[in-house]
Design an enzyme around this catalytic site. Structure first.
Site, mmCIF file in Angstrom:
data_model
loop_
_atom_site.group_PDB
_atom_site.id
_atom_site.type_symbol
_atom_site.label_atom_id
_atom_site.label_comp_id
_atom_site.label_asym_id
_atom_site.label_seq_id
_atom_site.Cartn_x
_atom_site.Cartn_y
_atom_site.Cartn_z
ATOM 1 N N HIS A 136 17.135 17.775 7.796
ATOM 2 C CA HIS A 136 16.209 18.382 6.827
ATOM 3 C C HIS A 136 16.028 17.503 5.583
ATOM 4 C CE1 HIS A 136 15.746 22.736 8.495
ATOM 5 N NE2 HIS A 136 15.738 21.821 9.447
ATOM 6 N N ASP A 189 13.964 16.114 13.556
ATOM 7 C CA ASP A 189 14.134 17.533 13.908
ATOM 8 C C ASP A 189 12.731 18.140 13.888
ATOM 9 O OD1 ASP A 189 14.600 20.239 14.108
ATOM 10 O OD2 ASP A 189 15.624 20.424 12.176
ATOM 11 N N ASP A 197 16.934 20.666 20.961
ATOM 12 C CA ASP A 197 16.807 20.568 19.498
ATOM 13 C C ASP A 197 17.805 19.531 18.974
ATOM 14 O OD1 ASP A 197 16.015 21.120 16.840
ATOM 15 O OD2 ASP A 197 15.840 23.255 17.249
ATOM 16 N N HIS A 239 10.700 22.629 19.856
ATOM 17 C CA HIS A 239 9.728 23.056 18.830
ATOM 18 C C HIS A 239 8.981 21.867 18.234
ATOM 19 C CE1 HIS A 239 11.895 22.197 14.962
ATOM 20 N NE2 HIS A 239 12.990 22.452 15.625
ATOM 21 N N GLU A 253 9.293 27.440 14.886
ATOM 22 C CA GLU A 253 10.752 27.606 15.020
ATOM 23 C C GLU A 253 11.413 27.662 13.650
ATOM 24 O OE1 GLU A 253 15.017 26.264 15.396
ATOM 25 O OE2 GLU A 253 13.409 25.387 14.224
ATOM 26 N N GLU A 254 10.921 26.825 12.746
ATOM 27 C CA GLU A 254 11.594 26.665 11.447
ATOM 28 C C GLU A 254 11.481 27.905 10.555
ATOM 29 O OE1 GLU A 254 13.591 24.360 10.766
ATOM 30 O OE2 GLU A 254 13.036 22.543 11.847
HETATM 31 ZN ZN LIG Z 1 15.002 22.008 14.899
#
Ligand SMILES: [Zn+2]
Length: 339
Positions: A315, A174, A227, A62, A204-205
């Site tokens: 994140h 990420d 990922d 992604h 994707e998120e």
């Molecule tokens: Zn991811």
């Protein structure tokens, strides 16, 4: 790592992946047989196989990063935000941001509403804040902000890519680290027996949205999701809660909250890694998911597995990976596609 730096520092929240897509298109020009972009914005790079009887192998990484859209502009020019993707707001205090307007980017700072340290009570300091309680200060008068900023403009966190020790660290590794790996693998893949579809997905998120449509369109026999995963190998965490360890190699996923990997594919990748002397680790992530969850359930079902890059501080703007794990992931995917 120059390309990884560029990908990490580029902006692309769910629904606004165009900058990332352009970098990938530039890098893959001349390296693949066809490139196309579907209605949602997924980029599909196709490399034709040479075998008589070919399988369709799709890997997916992604492109999007967790971020925000401007949701409100007040009279004094302060902005409120709608998040796209899951934030731990403890990572959002005193951050720099970039507001991407139609007339160009504006720098700003992100802070939480409420009193500063010196004038707040111990109780006030302990309060958990929602994203809706944060605001952006652009350093401009309200009238000027109103002229330049629109509801729906993309807002991204602003943090530099940094290399320290054996690690690389920055915002949205990420999943830009896997976008980087996907690009490098397609560049290195000279001959492949099977048809390879390198797919760079959107959104994707916010729920694997691009993976649903792109997998339906590609109709693969085998899906390999690329990922990041959690590496909680840091002080204060018991060993049984580490998930993965930085520097211990590419993660071959057994299961996560969205998918149970196809058993044969897990075994194929483990055998291949052992035979090729590529450092690897098996991964079980009790909660959370990736594009694999959508890929596996496309049409009549797709044999799916995930290769993960172990990542600390996920994140946050200091997402951190080990350079050897990046190389191991790249090497294993390349071997698989060449086999
Ligand atoms: Zn991811």
């Amino acid at each position: 790592m120059k390309l990884l730096r560029e990908l990490s520092e580029a902006a692309g929240v769910p629904g606004r992946e165009e900058n990332i897509r352009q970098i990938i298109q530039r890098e893959l020009k001349g390296c693949v047989d066809e490139m196309s972009v579907d209605a949602m914005g997924n980029l599909i790079a196709h490399k034709k196989g040479t075998a008589q009887k070919r399988q369709r192998i799709m890997f997916a990484a992604h492109m999007d990063e967790i971020g925000f859209y401007v949701s409100f502009i007040d009279d004094r020019g302060f902005l409120r935000l709608q998040e796209v993707g899951g934030f731990d707001t403890r990572n959002l205090f005193a951050r720099r941001v970039i507001v991407h307007t139609a007339k160009g980017p504006l720098r700003g700072v992100l802070n939480a509403t409420g009193k500063p340290f010196h004038t707040s009570s111990p109780d006030e300091r302990r309060q958990y804040k929602e994203v809706s309680e944060f605001f952006v200060d652009l350093g401009l008068p309200g009238k000027e902000v109103a002229k330049r900023v629109q509801i729906g403009d993309m807002v991204t966190l602003d943090a530099p890519f940094v290399e320290y020790g054996h690690y690389a660290s920055g915002k949205c590794l990420d999943n830009r680290v896997q976008v980087y790996i996907g690009i490098r693998v397609l560049q290195a893949l000279k001959r492949c027996p099977n048809d390879v579809f390198g797919v760079f997905t959107v959104q994707e998120e916010v729920g694997l949205r691009g993976a649903f449509t792109s997998t339906y369109g590609v109709e693969p026999d085998i899906g390999v999701c690329l990922d990041t995963t959690i590496a909680s190998d840091v002080p204060g965490i018991a060993p049984e809660h580490r998930i993965t360890t930085l520097g211990a190699g590419v993660g071959i996923k057994v299961l996560d909250g969205s998918v149970i990997s196809h058993r044969e594919l897990v075994e194929t990748f483990v055998t291949l890694a052992k035979r090729s002397k590529i450092k690897h680790q098996l991964e079980i992530l009790p909660r959370g998911g990736t594009d694999a969850g959508a890929m596996q359930r496309s049409r009549k079902g797709v044999k799916t597995v995930t290769l993960s890059v172990p990542t600390r501080y996920i994140h946050s703007v200091t997402e951190t990976v080990h350079k050897d794990d990046v190389k191991a992931t790249e090497a294993l995917l390349l071997r698989f596609l060449q086999a």
